[in-house]
Motif scaffolding. Structure first.
Motif, PDB file in Angstrom:
ATOM      1  N   LEU A 284       0.856  -1.189   0.000  1.00  0.00           N
ATOM      2  CA  LEU A 284       0.000   0.000   0.000  1.00  0.00           C
ATOM      3  C   LEU A 284       0.890   1.238   0.000  1.00  0.00           C
ATOM      4  CD1 LEU A 284      -3.108   0.542   2.307  1.00  0.00           C
ATOM      5  CD2 LEU A 284      -1.610   2.406   1.631  1.00  0.00           C
ATOM      6  N   PHE A 285       0.695   2.091  -0.997  1.00  0.00           N
ATOM      7  CA  PHE A 285       1.473   3.321  -1.106  1.00  0.00           C
ATOM      8  C   PHE A 285       0.535   4.527  -1.186  1.00  0.00           C
ATOM      9  CE2 PHE A 285       4.003  -0.050  -3.136  1.00  0.00           C
ATOM     10  CZ  PHE A 285       5.147   0.004  -2.354  1.00  0.00           C
ATOM     11  N   SER A 286       1.079   5.703  -0.922  1.00  0.00           N
ATOM     12  CA  SER A 286       0.280   6.932  -0.941  1.00  0.00           C
ATOM     13  C   SER A 286       0.981   8.012  -1.746  1.00  0.00           C
ATOM     14  CB  SER A 286       0.062   7.457   0.490  1.00  0.00           C
ATOM     15  OG  SER A 286      -0.571   6.511   1.310  1.00  0.00           O
ATOM     16  N   TRP A 287       0.181   8.845  -2.399  1.00  0.00           N
ATOM     17  CA  TRP A 287       0.697  10.076  -2.984  1.00  0.00           C
ATOM     18  C   TRP A 287       0.750  11.149  -1.889  1.00  0.00           C
ATOM     19  CZ3 TRP A 287      -2.141  10.960  -8.335  1.00  0.00           C
ATOM     20  CH2 TRP A 287      -1.615  10.061  -9.276  1.00  0.00           C
ATOM     21  N   PRO A 288       1.565  12.180  -2.061  1.00  0.00           N
ATOM     22  CA  PRO A 288       1.683  13.221  -1.022  1.00  0.00           C
ATOM     23  C   PRO A 288       0.381  13.965  -0.732  1.00  0.00           C
ATOM     24  CG  PRO A 288       3.535  13.327  -2.548  1.00  0.00           C
ATOM     25  CD  PRO A 288       2.556  12.365  -3.137  1.00  0.00           C
ATOM     26  N   ASN A 289      -0.541  13.995  -1.687  1.00  0.00           N
ATOM     27  CA  ASN A 289      -1.802  14.718  -1.494  1.00  0.00           C
ATOM     28  C   ASN A 289      -2.897  13.854  -0.888  1.00  0.00           C
ATOM     29  OD1 ASN A 289      -1.718  13.335  -4.141  1.00  0.00           O
ATOM     30  ND2 ASN A 289      -3.838  14.046  -4.292  1.00  0.00           N
ATOM     31  N   ALA A 290      -2.612  12.590  -0.612  1.00  0.00           N
ATOM     32  CA  ALA A 290      -3.638  11.656  -0.154  1.00  0.00           C
ATOM     33  C   ALA A 290      -4.135  12.008   1.246  1.00  0.00           C
ATOM     34  CB  ALA A 290      -3.090  10.231  -0.167  1.00  0.00           C
ATOM     35  N   THR A 291      -5.407  11.732   1.480  1.00  0.00           N
ATOM     36  CA  THR A 291      -6.006  11.896   2.802  1.00  0.00           C
ATOM     37  C   THR A 291      -6.858  10.669   3.093  1.00  0.00           C
ATOM     38  OG1 THR A 291      -7.867  13.116   1.820  1.00  0.00           O
ATOM     39  CG2 THR A 291      -6.062  14.418   2.744  1.00  0.00           C
ATOM     40  N   THR A 292      -6.839  10.230   4.342  1.00  0.00           N
ATOM     41  CA  THR A 292      -7.624   9.049   4.697  1.00  0.00           C
ATOM     42  C   THR A 292      -8.100   9.151   6.137  1.00  0.00           C
ATOM     43  OG1 THR A 292      -7.604   6.628   4.787  1.00  0.00           O
ATOM     44  CG2 THR A 292      -5.588   7.734   5.422  1.00  0.00           C
ATOM     45  N   GLY A 293      -9.253   8.542   6.401  1.00  0.00           N
ATOM     46  CA  GLY A 293      -9.812   8.579   7.747  1.00  0.00           C
ATOM     47  C   GLY A 293     -11.225   8.025   7.765  1.00  0.00           C
ATOM     48  N   VAL A 294     -11.867   8.121   8.926  1.00  0.00           N
ATOM     49  CA  VAL A 294     -13.248   7.667   9.058  1.00  0.00           C
ATOM     50  C   VAL A 294     -14.156   8.502   8.167  1.00  0.00           C
ATOM     51  CG1 VAL A 294     -15.177   7.380  10.653  1.00  0.00           C
ATOM     52  CG2 VAL A 294     -12.857   6.848  11.401  1.00  0.00           C
ATOM     53  N   MET A 295     -13.953   9.804   8.185  1.00  0.00           N
ATOM     54  CA  MET A 295     -14.649  10.727   7.291  1.00  0.00           C
ATOM     55  C   MET A 295     -13.868  12.026   7.255  1.00  0.00           C
ATOM     56  SD  MET A 295     -17.980  12.055   9.471  1.00  0.00           S
ATOM     57  CE  MET A 295     -18.731  10.445   9.572  1.00  0.00           C
ATOM     58  N   ALA A 296     -14.179  12.869   6.290  1.00  0.00           N
ATOM     59  CA  ALA A 296     -13.485  14.148   6.180  1.00  0.00           C
ATOM     60  C   ALA A 296     -13.815  15.029   7.381  1.00  0.00           C
ATOM     61  CB  ALA A 296     -13.880  14.838   4.883  1.00  0.00           C
ATOM     62  N   GLY A 297     -12.895  15.920   7.724  1.00  0.00           N
ATOM     63  CA  GLY A 297     -13.072  16.773   8.890  1.00  0.00           C
ATOM     64  C   GLY A 297     -14.338  17.604   8.846  1.00  0.00           C
ATOM     65  N   GLN A 298     -14.628  18.190   7.702  1.00  0.00           N
ATOM     66  CA  GLN A 298     -15.823  19.026   7.571  1.00  0.00           C
ATOM     67  C   GLN A 298     -17.090  18.205   7.761  1.00  0.00           C
ATOM     68  OE1 GLN A 298     -16.788  20.866   3.660  1.00  0.00           O
ATOM     69  NE2 GLN A 298     -16.698  22.814   4.750  1.00  0.00           N
ATOM     70  N   SER A 299     -17.109  17.005   7.196  1.00  0.00           N
ATOM     71  CA  SER A 299     -18.276  16.132   7.341  1.00  0.00           C
ATOM     72  C   SER A 299     -18.469  15.719   8.796  1.00  0.00           C
ATOM     73  CB  SER A 299     -18.120  14.887   6.470  1.00  0.00           C
ATOM     74  OG  SER A 299     -18.023  15.232   5.106  1.00  0.00           O
ATOM     75  N   ALA A 300     -17.369  15.398   9.472  1.00  0.00           N
ATOM     76  CA  ALA A 300     -17.454  15.005  10.877  1.00  0.00           C
ATOM     77  C   ALA A 300     -17.972  16.155  11.732  1.00  0.00           C
ATOM     78  CB  ALA A 300     -16.081  14.558  11.373  1.00  0.00           C
ATOM     79  N   ALA A 301     -17.494  17.368  11.451  1.00  0.00           N
ATOM     80  CA  ALA A 301     -17.923  18.534  12.226  1.00  0.00           C
ATOM     81  C   ALA A 301     -19.417  18.790  12.048  1.00  0.00           C
ATOM     82  CB  ALA A 301     -17.116  19.759  11.796  1.00  0.00           C
ATOM     83  N   ARG A 302     -19.892  18.701  10.820  1.00  0.00           N
ATOM     84  CA  ARG A 302     -21.310  18.935  10.554  1.00  0.00           C
ATOM     85  C   ARG A 302     -22.181  17.848  11.181  1.00  0.00           C
ATOM     86  NH1 ARG A 302     -21.011  20.605   4.112  1.00  0.00           N
ATOM     87  NH2 ARG A 302     -20.133  22.712   4.419  1.00  0.00           N
TER      88      ARG A 302
END
Length: 228
Positions: free
Chosen positions: A124-142
């Motif tokens: 498993l590799f990632s590009w420098p712009n990759a983001t991962t998590g349960v959900m995006a920060g904005q979605s979690a906040a809302r």
């Protein structure tokens, strides 16, 4: 892909989820990628594609750029849970090598369905712009703001908008920091961050490695190790 040749699988069905067969550095493989949420048709197509790759003994390369499965009444009535579970079941049970590359977002159950770290890809590799998590920060906040407002209404309490805004800012900052590729890679949640320009070379090396590993039988030690 070698000579830019590929065989697209059901291109007009679930078009936001792209499945194809191609060669990389002379190695035949299946490739799945997305550019946004996985819808009902995309999940259905992907599940069948995984089965076909498994039957043909083709390694699968996952190009992750998804915010997860589509949600909402329309998609639930169309069988999102059923088709999404079929996709996850298929990716859980394929016997062929899996190579995952985070090229953008990879959130929620979409991360699981696209060969995320929890589903044990070979590499498993990632590009420098990759983001991962349960959900995006904005979605979690809302989401948490909605929960707080509903709870306040049920208990007959009032909640200040200033408090809501403060909570959203804290949650978004926390999630945004933890979804960063260097945060996740630094905790060994991938096998390294690569330069996007090296992607073809890295995937070719990865295919060679995983295919050779399937041809080798390890000989376990059958003796104890003395304390020296």
């Amino acid at each position: 892909m070698d000579d830019s040749n590929f065989e697209d699988f059901k291109p007009r069905f679930g078009a936001s989820t792209v499945c194809m067969q191609a060669d990389i550095m002379g190695r035949a493989c299946g490739i799945i990628g997305n550019n946004g949420p996985i819808d009902t048709q995309g999940a259905n197509k992907a599940g069948q594609f995984f089965q076909l790759c498994d039957q043909a003994n083709l390694p699968i390369i996952f190009l992750n750029n998804t915010t997860g499965f589509m949600v909402g009444k329309e998609y639930e009535q169309a069988g999102m849970v059923k088709h999404g579970s079929k996709m996850i079941q298929a990716v859980s049970n394929v016997r062929v090598p899996k190579i995952t590359l985070y090229i953008g977002a990879s959130f929620g159950a979409g991360n699981y369905a696209m060969g995320g770290i929890s589903y044990a890809p070979d590499l498993l590799f990632s590009w420098p712009n990759a983001t991962t998590g349960v959900m995006a920060g904005q979605s979690a906040a809302r989401t948490m703001s909605t929960v707080a407002k509903v709870r306040a209404e049920r208990t007959g309490k009032t909640i200040e908008q200033e408090a809501i805004d403060e909570q959203e800012a804290k949650i978004e900052a926390l999630f945004s920091r933890q979804e960063d590729v260097y945060f996740t890679s630094g905790r060994c949640l991938d096998h390294g961050v690569i330069d996007p320009r090296d992607t073809r070379r890295v995937l070719g090396f990865a295919l060679d490695t995983v295919l050779e590993s399937r041809q080798r039988d390890l000989q376990p030690n059958a003796f104890g190790v003395a304390r020296l």
